[in-house]
Every structure is written in C-alpha cells, then in structure tokens.
Design an enzyme around this catalytic site. Structure first.
Site, PDB file in Angstrom:
ATOM      1  N   SER A 102       1.813  31.063   7.332  1.00  0.00           N
ATOM      2  CA  SER A 102       2.728  31.180   6.189  1.00  0.00           C
ATOM      3  C   SER A 102       2.847  32.546   5.544  1.00  0.00           C
ATOM      4  O   SER A 102       3.704  32.737   4.696  1.00  0.00           O
ATOM      5  CB  SER A 102       2.341  30.181   5.105  1.00  0.00           C
ATOM      6  OG  SER A 102       2.883  28.946   5.421  1.00  0.00           O
ATOM      7  N   LYS A 112       2.615  33.721  -5.172  1.00  0.00           N
ATOM      8  CA  LYS A 112       3.153  32.472  -4.633  1.00  0.00           C
ATOM      9  C   LYS A 112       2.755  31.339  -5.561  1.00  0.00           C
ATOM     10  O   LYS A 112       1.653  31.364  -6.146  1.00  0.00           O
ATOM     11  CB  LYS A 112       2.570  32.261  -3.226  1.00  0.00           C
ATOM     12  CG  LYS A 112       3.039  31.002  -2.516  1.00  0.00           C
ATOM     13  CD  LYS A 112       2.418  30.917  -1.124  1.00  0.00           C
ATOM     14  CE  LYS A 112       2.856  29.685  -0.353  1.00  0.00           C
ATOM     15  NZ  LYS A 112       2.248  29.602   0.991  1.00  0.00           N
ATOM     16  N   SER A 172       5.538  29.212   4.788  1.00  0.00           N
ATOM     17  CA  SER A 172       5.920  28.642   3.512  1.00  0.00           C
ATOM     18  C   SER A 172       6.042  29.675   2.394  1.00  0.00           C
ATOM     19  O   SER A 172       6.672  29.386   1.383  1.00  0.00           O
ATOM     20  CB  SER A 172       4.901  27.574   3.116  1.00  0.00           C
ATOM     21  OG  SER A 172       3.632  28.169   2.909  1.00  0.00           O
TER      22      SER A 172
HETATM   23  N1  GLN Z   1       4.255  26.253   8.875  1.00  0.00           N
HETATM   24  C1  GLN Z   1       2.913  25.778   8.887  1.00  0.00           C
HETATM   25  C2  GLN Z   1       2.857  24.398   8.262  1.00  0.00           C
HETATM   26  O1  GLN Z   1       3.855  23.933   7.873  1.00  0.00           O
HETATM   27  C3  GLN Z   1       2.018  26.718   8.185  1.00  0.00           C
HETATM   28  C4  GLN Z   1       2.020  26.567   6.730  1.00  0.00           C
HETATM   29  C5  GLN Z   1       1.088  27.499   6.042  1.00  0.00           C
HETATM   30  O2  GLN Z   1       0.559  28.438   6.648  1.00  0.00           O
HETATM   31  N2  GLN Z   1       0.867  27.224   4.762  1.00  0.00           N
HETATM   32  O3  GLN Z   1       1.843  23.807   8.154  1.00  0.00           O
END
Ligand code: GLN
Length: 460
Positions: free
Chosen positions: A159, A60, A135
């Site tokens: 994420s 990532k 994400s």
């Molecule tokens: N969707 C969550 C956020 O936007 C989690 C993001 C993540 O785990 N990096 O914060």
C-alpha cells in the site's frame, strides 16, 4: 535567508485548495499548521529547532494524531477522535515536523485503488480518470501534487509502494518491526508497516531515522539501534552490487509491455555499469499472493472484531437488542470489501478449515521467508517491477476482486517475508503514466536500499 515555514505551509495550503477535486485530504489542519509553522520559525531563529524543522507532513487516515479525527476511510469510525499520538507521529512532532492534514485511503487499508474509501476515490493527478493506487492513495497523490513534502502511509501488502509507483514518487516499506505500530490502526498485524512517501531520498531517510526504533508500547518492535540513514546515504557511490531478479517477474504475460521493456533496459544498464545482475528461480512465486490473502484476512477478521458499535464511533439507529446492535452496526458501518475480507478471514479461521487454510498458509509463509532470505546470502538486492501495470482507469477492476488483488503481485513478497522494499520512479509508459521499479533488500538494510535508489534512475 531561506523561505520561512509559514510561507511553505501557506503555499501547500493554496495547492491543497487548487487541487480539492483530487479528494486527497479528509481534514486539513490549516490554521493549526500555520500556528505551528510560526513556532518552528522562531525555534529556527533561536537555533533550537528539531531535525525535521519545517518539514510538512500528511498522515494517512490510519495513524493516531491526538485530538484529531481518525476513521481509516470508514463510516464505522464516524466521529472518532484520537486519544493519543501514534509513537511514529509523536517522534515526528518532537523533531518539529508540521502535520498538515489527514489523507484519504481505502477503508481499513484494504484495497489497491483507493476506491474502497467511504469518502470516495482519490484521483491520480496525472490523469483524473485513473486511480492513484491504494490503499494509501491520498498520501501518494499529496506528495505527487505538491500538497506536502512527505506523507506517512501504511504498507501491509504494497500500500505504499504500489501507489508510489502509480504516482511517480518514492515509496518505502521498511523492515517489519523497524517502526513501532503503536497508534497505527491494525489490519494484518504481522504484516503492517508504517511507510514513507517522498520525492527526495534524503527526506525519506531522515523521516525513517526519526520514526524508527524501540518503543515500550509495541512488543514486536525491534530494539536494534537505528543507524543514521542520512549520513550513510552517499557512502561509496562507486560500489558495485550483486542484483538478482526473479525470472517469472520479468518473463510474464501479465506484465505491461512498457514495464517489461524498462526493466530489461535497466538490467542491461546495470550490467554495463559493472554491477552483477542475474536471473534466479523462485518456485514459490505462485503461492505468495494466496498466502498473503489468507493470512491478512484472518488477522483482519480478528482485528476488526473490536468495531462492534459499543466501543467506537458509529452505532446503527435500527437497534433492538445486543445481537442486532452488533449485526446492524457492522453491516451498515463496514463497506463491501471490508465485509468480504472479514468473512474470508473468519472462514479460514473456522474450526473445520483452520488447518487446511490458516495453518497451511503459516507454513508456506515460513518457506517464503526462508527462501527469500536465502537469496540475500548471495545477492544485495532483488529487482522487480513494483506493479504489473501502470495506473488503471477508475472503475476498471471494481467488479472483480481477484483482478484487483493481482495489482499486489510483486509487492506482497516483501510483506510476507518481512524484508524492506522501496519503489523508485524510473520512467513512463506510452501514455505518460509513471512506472516504478522495486528494490528489495535483506532485513534492516534500508541504508543499502537508499544508496541503490540513487543509482537506478540515473543509469544510461
Ligand atoms: N492491496 C493490498 C490489500 O488490499 C495491500 C493493502 C495494504 O498494503 N494495506 O490488502
């Protein structure tokens, strides 16, 4: 004779080319991966290869890989090149993994659909009109579409597990502090975990075994010895477990009917197989998401203050003095969602609101952790859906951030409490979209998670 690493890398490179439209990779290290594959092949021949010899891995765009670009899906890091390897990446390389490329994600890992990337959204490979989740959307689709064996993502509030569920693969968020965060771009440091995507639990166990453990570059990392997750994988396949499910996560209006049906079915099957499965109450459920979004944005506003146009990447051309350098660079360099979170985070940390929001949320977090830990004094696991719905349509939640935040409803508890959780693909909805179920365990019980993950999909 098995298939050579060079052949495997070539096959993945062909797939990456065929699936370009999915927008998964921001950089493909084709030639470099082939050269390394040839080196690993020769080490395999001379029997000197490492534990991950030939495993092809994608990263990532939040993990430092020395001398390679790194942007966290953001324009603000335009042109930035990593100066060093993240500890986790170094350990993969030391065991002869082959890094094939850098994967698209939501900007600074903020999002649940991969639509916040400065490089455009990633498409779900099952249905190109749908999101892959976020994400770490690129990392999930890379494994789903056979563009690499395993992807390394990050999980601050779901994420890894949420996109894994949307893409029908396994996604692990280990215990907080199990893997060093050195070289992982910071979002909410007290939540951030490096996580793993794969199709095979053996590969996830092996990669965790390699990446986990003490590291002098991260003072928050655990010094607990790292078990041999791979050799513990099949320990006692007939073991009977005690499983809890939080009533509100199954009996809720927000849950898509097919997901509800599946989890109810799994609960029945687990009982039939001799496991104890019981509903429990968790009165703090409604506070989990607000607690997460207050604390994660607060930490983000502090972490992201370093992107000022002086030290890294992008700098606005419209600069007249120091103040305009900061303002213009940050306004032009950060996308809308990141700006919204910096503003929210700055607000909850501001002198007049600090106690009302930040301090309060810290106290609620403590309670959530204590109550979650208390469940594990009676049960081995908490079982829940990973997500309230299956992969939604691109653009369907972009105008309403709250609707998007709801995608994290079930995943954030593990981050707020710091415990490990795994999303396991368990079925499909009426449109053929994958459904993931989430298993959460107590601190450092990844081995148990891996064992149980082999039980759930095969129940009848
Ligand atoms: N969707 C969550 C956020 O936007 C989690 C993001 C993540 O785990 N990096 O914060």
């Amino acid at each position: 004779m098995g298939i050579s690493c060079v052949d495997r890398v070539s096959a993945f490179l062909t797939n990456i080319d065929t699936k370009k439209h999915l927008n998964v990779f921001l950089s493909v290290y084709g030639q470099e991966a082939l050269t390394r594959a040839a080196e690993v092949d020769s080490r395999i021949r001379s029997k000197t290869a490492g534990k991950l010899a030939g495993l092809v891995i994608g990263l990532k765009d939040v993990l430092c890989f020395q001398d390679h670009p790194l942007q966290a899906g953001s324009k603000i890091l335009d042109g930035f090149i990593s100066q060093f390897n993240a500890t986790a990446v170094q350990r993969l390389l030391d065991e002869d993994a082959i890094i094939i490329g850098r994967q698209n994600c939501d900007e600074f890992a903020m999002g649940s659909s991969n639509e916040n990337s400065a490089f455009g959204p990633v498409l779900n490979d099952i249905d190109n009109t749908r999101v892959p989740g976020g994400s770490s959307g690129g990392s999930a689709v890379a494994v789903m579409a056979d563009l690499c064996d395993v992807s390394i993502g990050s999980d601050t509030g779901g994420s890894v597990r949420q996109p894994a569920a949307f893409c029908g693969i396994l996604g692990l968020k280990p215990t907080y502090s199990r893997i060093s965060r050195y070289g992982l771009i910071a979002y909410g440091s007290s939540f951030d975990c490096i996580g793993i995507f794969g199709k095979k639990i053996e590969q996830i166990a092996l990669v965790l075994e390699v990446m986990a453990g003490a590291d002098e570059f991260d003072s928050t990392v655990s010094r607990k010895p790292v078990p041999s997750y791979t050799s513990e994988l099949n320990a006692d396949p007939n073991k009977k477990y005690k499983v809890a499910y939080i009533r509100e996560t199954v009996d809720t209006e927000v849950l898509q009917p097919e997901i509800k049906k599946l989890i109810v079915e799994k609960i029945k099957q687990l009982k039939n197989a001799g496991h104890v499965v019981e509903p429990i109450e968790f009165p703090l459920t409604e506070y989990i998401l607000p607690t997460y979004y207050i604390l994660a944005t607060a930490e983000a506003s502090s972490n992201l203050s370093r992107y000022d146009g002086v030290r890294y990447g992008f700098r606005s051309k419209q600069v007249t003095d120091l103040e305009s350098l900061y303002k213009k660079t940050r306004s032009e360099g950060f996308g809308k969602e990141v700006q919204r979170r910096i503003l929210l985070g700055t607000f909850v940390l501001s002198a007049s609101y600090y106690d009302a929001y930040y301090t309060k949320a810290q106290k609620v977090r403590r309670l959530i952790r204590e109550k979650t830990k208390a469940i594990f004094s009676n049960y081995d696991f908490i079982l829940s859906p990973t997500t309230p719905s299956t992969a939604f349509k691109l653009g369907s939640h972009t105008s309403n951030p709250l609707e998007m935040y709801l995608a994290d409803l079930f995943s954030v508890q593990a981050n707020v409490a710091g415990v490990p959780a795994l999303s396991v693909p368990c079925g499909f909805d009426n449109e053929g979209l994958p459904i993931g179920l989430q298993v959460t365990a107590d601190d450092f019980e990844e081995s148990k998670l891996f064992q149980f993950s082999q039980v759930i999909p095969n129940l009848v």
